[in-house]
Design a protein around this motif. Structure first.
Motif, mmCIF file in Angstrom:
data_model
loop_
_atom_site.group_PDB
_atom_site.id
_atom_site.type_symbol
_atom_site.label_atom_id
_atom_site.label_comp_id
_atom_site.label_asym_id
_atom_site.label_seq_id
_atom_site.Cartn_x
_atom_site.Cartn_y
_atom_site.Cartn_z
ATOM 1 N N TYR A 104 0.831 -1.210 0.000
ATOM 2 C CA TYR A 104 0.000 0.000 0.000
ATOM 3 C C TYR A 104 0.866 1.261 0.000
ATOM 4 C CZ TYR A 104 -4.942 -1.437 0.819
ATOM 5 O OH TYR A 104 -6.226 -1.896 0.698
ATOM 6 N N GLU A 105 2.079 1.135 0.554
ATOM 7 C CA GLU A 105 2.951 2.320 0.674
ATOM 8 C C GLU A 105 3.875 2.478 -0.537
ATOM 9 O OE1 GLU A 105 2.354 4.452 2.919
ATOM 10 O OE2 GLU A 105 0.858 3.101 3.771
ATOM 11 N N ARG A 106 3.816 1.527 -1.485
ATOM 12 C CA ARG A 106 4.756 1.593 -2.608
ATOM 13 C C ARG A 106 4.096 2.190 -3.853
ATOM 14 N NH1 ARG A 106 6.266 -3.956 -1.384
ATOM 15 N NH2 ARG A 106 5.677 -4.571 -3.497
ATOM 16 N N ARG A 107 4.971 2.432 -4.854
ATOM 17 C CA ARG A 107 4.489 2.940 -6.137
ATOM 18 C C ARG A 107 4.781 1.912 -7.212
ATOM 19 N NH1 ARG A 107 3.594 8.624 -6.548
ATOM 20 N NH2 ARG A 107 3.777 9.555 -4.472
ATOM 21 N N THR A 108 4.016 1.937 -8.285
ATOM 22 C CA THR A 108 4.301 1.064 -9.427
ATOM 23 C C THR A 108 5.518 1.630 -10.168
ATOM 24 O OG1 THR A 108 2.947 2.347 -10.933
ATOM 25 C CG2 THR A 108 1.833 0.602 -9.704
ATOM 26 N N SER A 109 6.044 0.860 -11.160
ATOM 27 C CA SER A 109 7.208 1.377 -11.904
ATOM 28 C C SER A 109 6.898 2.691 -12.608
ATOM 29 C CB SER A 109 7.698 0.400 -12.973
ATOM 30 O OG SER A 109 7.300 -0.867 -12.745
ATOM 31 N N ALA A 110 5.618 2.931 -12.911
ATOM 32 C CA ALA A 110 5.252 4.198 -13.559
ATOM 33 C C ALA A 110 5.066 5.318 -12.533
ATOM 34 C CB ALA A 110 3.966 4.005 -14.351
ATOM 35 N N GLY A 111 5.228 4.989 -11.246
ATOM 36 C CA GLY A 111 5.158 6.033 -10.222
ATOM 37 C C GLY A 111 3.780 6.203 -9.591
ATOM 38 N N THR A 112 2.832 5.325 -9.931
ATOM 39 C CA THR A 112 1.483 5.470 -9.370
ATOM 40 C C THR A 112 1.424 4.809 -7.989
ATOM 41 O OG1 THR A 112 0.735 5.090 -11.626
ATOM 42 C CG2 THR A 112 -0.960 5.108 -9.912
ATOM 43 N N PRO A 113 0.894 5.503 -6.978
ATOM 44 C CA PRO A 113 0.752 4.857 -5.664
ATOM 45 C C PRO A 113 -0.128 3.607 -5.794
ATOM 46 C CG PRO A 113 0.328 7.218 -5.502
ATOM 47 C CD PRO A 113 0.412 6.896 -6.965
ATOM 48 N N MET A 114 0.401 2.478 -5.314
ATOM 49 C CA MET A 114 -0.320 1.215 -5.507
ATOM 50 C C MET A 114 -1.696 1.221 -4.853
ATOM 51 S SD MET A 114 2.502 -1.815 -5.310
ATOM 52 C CE MET A 114 3.449 -2.246 -6.766
ATOM 53 N N LEU A 163 -2.852 -0.603 -17.631
ATOM 54 C CA LEU A 163 -2.738 -2.058 -17.564
ATOM 55 C C LEU A 163 -1.518 -2.512 -16.752
ATOM 56 C CD1 LEU A 163 -4.109 -4.634 -18.719
ATOM 57 C CD2 LEU A 163 -2.448 -4.550 -20.551
ATOM 58 N N GLU A 164 -0.375 -1.880 -17.018
ATOM 59 C CA GLU A 164 0.851 -2.321 -16.327
ATOM 60 C C GLU A 164 0.761 -2.051 -14.827
ATOM 61 O OE1 GLU A 164 3.281 -4.225 -17.499
ATOM 62 O OE2 GLU A 164 2.064 -4.253 -19.300
ATOM 63 N N ASP A 165 0.142 -0.929 -14.452
ATOM 64 C CA ASP A 165 -0.043 -0.640 -13.026
ATOM 65 C C ASP A 165 -0.884 -1.741 -12.376
ATOM 66 O OD1 ASP A 165 1.366 1.702 -13.096
ATOM 67 O OD2 ASP A 165 -0.388 3.022 -13.136
ATOM 68 N N VAL A 166 -1.939 -2.125 -13.071
ATOM 69 C CA VAL A 166 -2.851 -3.130 -12.514
ATOM 70 C C VAL A 166 -2.128 -4.464 -12.356
ATOM 71 C CG1 VAL A 166 -4.920 -4.501 -13.041
ATOM 72 C CG2 VAL A 166 -4.957 -2.010 -13.293
ATOM 73 N N VAL A 167 -1.348 -4.845 -13.367
ATOM 74 C CA VAL A 167 -0.618 -6.126 -13.284
ATOM 75 C C VAL A 167 0.348 -6.088 -12.091
ATOM 76 C CG1 VAL A 167 1.114 -7.560 -14.439
ATOM 77 C CG2 VAL A 167 -0.863 -6.728 -15.713
ATOM 78 N N GLU A 168 1.056 -4.999 -11.939
ATOM 79 C CA GLU A 168 2.026 -4.916 -10.833
ATOM 80 C C GLU A 168 1.340 -5.001 -9.467
ATOM 81 O OE1 GLU A 168 5.026 -1.827 -10.901
ATOM 82 O OE2 GLU A 168 5.122 -1.953 -13.082
ATOM 83 N N ALA A 173 -0.129 -8.041 -4.642
ATOM 84 C CA ALA A 173 -1.196 -8.515 -3.749
ATOM 85 C C ALA A 173 -1.167 -10.035 -3.638
ATOM 86 C CB ALA A 173 -2.553 -8.035 -4.257
ATOM 87 N N LYS A 174 -0.880 -10.702 -4.761
ATOM 88 C CA LYS A 174 -0.824 -12.168 -4.731
ATOM 89 C C LYS A 174 0.393 -12.644 -3.935
ATOM 90 C CE LYS A 174 -0.553 -16.267 -7.669
ATOM 91 N NZ LYS A 174 -0.461 -16.803 -9.020
ATOM 92 N N GLU A 175 1.551 -12.074 -4.261
ATOM 93 C CA GLU A 175 2.794 -12.574 -3.650
ATOM 94 C C GLU A 175 2.927 -12.179 -2.184
ATOM 95 O OE1 GLU A 175 5.825 -11.159 -6.296
ATOM 96 O OE2 GLU A 175 5.258 -12.592 -7.871
ATOM 97 N N GLU A 176 2.484 -10.970 -1.834
ATOM 98 C CA GLU A 176 2.738 -10.485 -0.476
ATOM 99 C C GLU A 176 1.528 -10.607 0.453
ATOM 100 O OE1 GLU A 176 4.606 -6.578 -0.578
ATOM 101 O OE2 GLU A 176 5.354 -7.044 -2.578
ATOM 102 N N SER A 177 0.334 -10.620 -0.120
ATOM 103 C CA SER A 177 -0.862 -10.687 0.741
ATOM 104 C C SER A 177 -1.639 -11.982 0.540
ATOM 105 C CB SER A 177 -1.785 -9.496 0.459
ATOM 106 O OG SER A 177 -1.103 -8.284 0.631
ATOM 107 N N GLY A 178 -1.144 -12.860 -0.323
ATOM 108 C CA GLY A 178 -1.825 -14.151 -0.525
ATOM 109 C C GLY A 178 -3.168 -14.024 -1.224
ATOM 110 N N VAL A 179 -3.361 -12.930 -1.978
ATOM 111 C CA VAL A 179 -4.644 -12.727 -2.654
ATOM 112 C C VAL A 179 -4.840 -13.793 -3.740
ATOM 113 C CG1 VAL A 179 -5.847 -11.159 -4.268
ATOM 114 C CG2 VAL A 179 -4.856 -10.274 -2.146
#
Ligand code: SF4
Length: 410
Positions: A104-114, A163-168, A173-179
């Motif tokens: 939640y505190e990070r940004r995507t590679s494009a700089g968008t707050p996750m 799209l790339e923001d959503v994939v990231e 969410a899958k890897e770190e939160s088990g979504v």
């Protein structure tokens, strides 16, 4: 006043109806997920987990609305633990406060707050894909009267998702939160099905997991065929009110552009295509007469879908902000009926791994309300067998899919 202690599902229902106050002893800024005001506004509460022996229940508890300020419940912290204290009975219920995920505190590679791309609501990730809902931009506005989407998208979350923001974000969410479940929804947009396709394809092929869509109904059935080919696992259709007069009064946009029948047709078509328990009809309980809500539950389960019943929340800023919150006794009756209807129609509930939805009382939660007896025992035994059988299927769906050949705008 409740004479007996409430089981976790009863407590969940009561909390949706009356909310809770928050004691100064709580350290929610550091311990919990912040209250997030997104989309229609239903997730505007505080996420809590109610422990139980059948299952733990996730609930998004109203804390900001007026009725919550006079709630008999008080959330308090002592030592490391949280509890809900009920002023009426003096009972205390231990609860867990889920922490905010680090991404939640990070940004995507494009700089968008996750956190402005997707939000955890329970254990699933919800992403609003469309550039807001056209009902808000008509003159006069035709938005649904309980909704606050027009005030939230673009303010509390990014209006147009890349799209790339959503994939990231899905990957984090899958890897770190088990979504395990990614839910894309959209308000009214003429091209919402085409707009959803690239997201479905990318998440299925590059992340892996269950994907659900909540879009307006389409009269073009081939849209559903294409989305299913891309790997959509679940569709939900929000028709909100079964009583046609309430549908017309509170959902003027849906009434004038689509009509209630369009929701039923899409629900029935996709339920036939995907099989029992894969599609849901979403309704609001606590506004229309209870008999209509019970009829809705009977209808939805009779076509092989499961009911997603939201307890009406008079969200701050909505037209219905002054409408009273429902009564616990009525809502308990509704959710006991959810279990009974799912049982009678052999709807497989609770098969997806780690899928807890905090905004509603899930059909799976209502197992706490089941009447004891032979019929319940048989259904529970059948559900346990279905869960075992579903495991290898679910494992396969969690893995990224082999790319499909594209036959449309995907
Ligand atoms: S369709 Fe209704 S509930 Fe959904 S975003 Fe639009 S106004 Fe809100």
């Amino acid at each position: 006043m409740h004479r007996l202690p409430l089981n976790p599902c009863e407590l969940e229902i009561d909390l949706f109806c009356v909310g809770t106050r928050v004691d100064a002893s709580c350290a929610l800024q550091s311990d919990g997920r912040t209250v997030s005001r997104t989309r229609a506004g239903l997730g505007s509460g505080l996420e809590l987990v109610l422990p139980g022996d059948l299952k733990n229940i996730w609930v998004n508890v109203p804390v900001e609305e007026d009725f919550a300020r006079s709630s008999p419940y008080l959330l308090a912290k002592s030592g490391d633990g949280y509890r809900l204290e009920d002023d009426r009975s003096g009972r205390r219920y231990p609860v867990n406060v889920p922490s905010a995920p680090p991404w939640y505190e990070r940004r995507t590679s494009a700089g968008t707050p996750m956190r402005r791309i997707g939000v955890l609501q329970g254990t699933y990730l919800g992403i609003y894909i469309s550039n807001s809902c056209l009902f808000w931009y008509s003159e006069p506005s035709m938005h649904c009267r309980f909704c606050t989407t027009g005030a939230n998208v673009g303010v509390n979350e990014v209006a147009l998702k890349e799209l790339e923001d959503v994939v990231e974000v899905c990957r984090a969410a899958k890897e770190e939160s088990g979504v395990t479940f990614f839910h894309f929804n959209s308000g009214y947009s003429k091209r919402c099905h085409e707009e959803a396709m690239p997201f479905v394809r990318a998440v299925k092929e590059r992340v892996g997991g269950l994907v659900g869509l909540q879009l307006m109904p389409s009269r073009d059935r081939s849209m559903y065929d294409r989305l299913i080919d891309l790997g959509v696992d679940h569709f939900s259709f929000c028709y909100e009110f079964h009583n046609p007069d309430y549908f017309a009064r509170y959902l003027p946009g849906k009434e004038s552009t689509l009509g209630q029948r369009a929701f039923f047709d899409a629900l029935e078509y996709t339920a036939r295509k995907l099989g029992k328990g894969a599609v849901s009809g979403e309704i609001i309980a606590g506004v229309e007469p209870i008999e209509d809500t019970l009829r809705a539950i009977d209808y939805i389960t009779s076509v092989g879908a499961f009911p997603t019943v939201c307890i009406f929340r008079p969200v701050i800023g909505s037209d219905m902000e002054r409408h009273p919150s429902p009564r616990y006794e009525d809502m308990r009756m509704v959710f006991e009926h959810v279990y009974e209807s799912c049982r009678k129609n052999r709807i497989p509930i609770g098969l997806a791994p780690n899928l807890e939805v905090s905004l509603i009382c899930q059909p799976d939660d209502t197992r706490y309300l089941a009447r004891s007896g032979w019929a319940t025992w048989m259904y529970e035994a059948w559900l346990a067998a279905m869960r075992r059988l579903a495991r290898p299927v679910m494992r396969k769906r969690m893995a990224p899919r082999v790319p499909a050949r594209c036959a449309g705008p995907c």
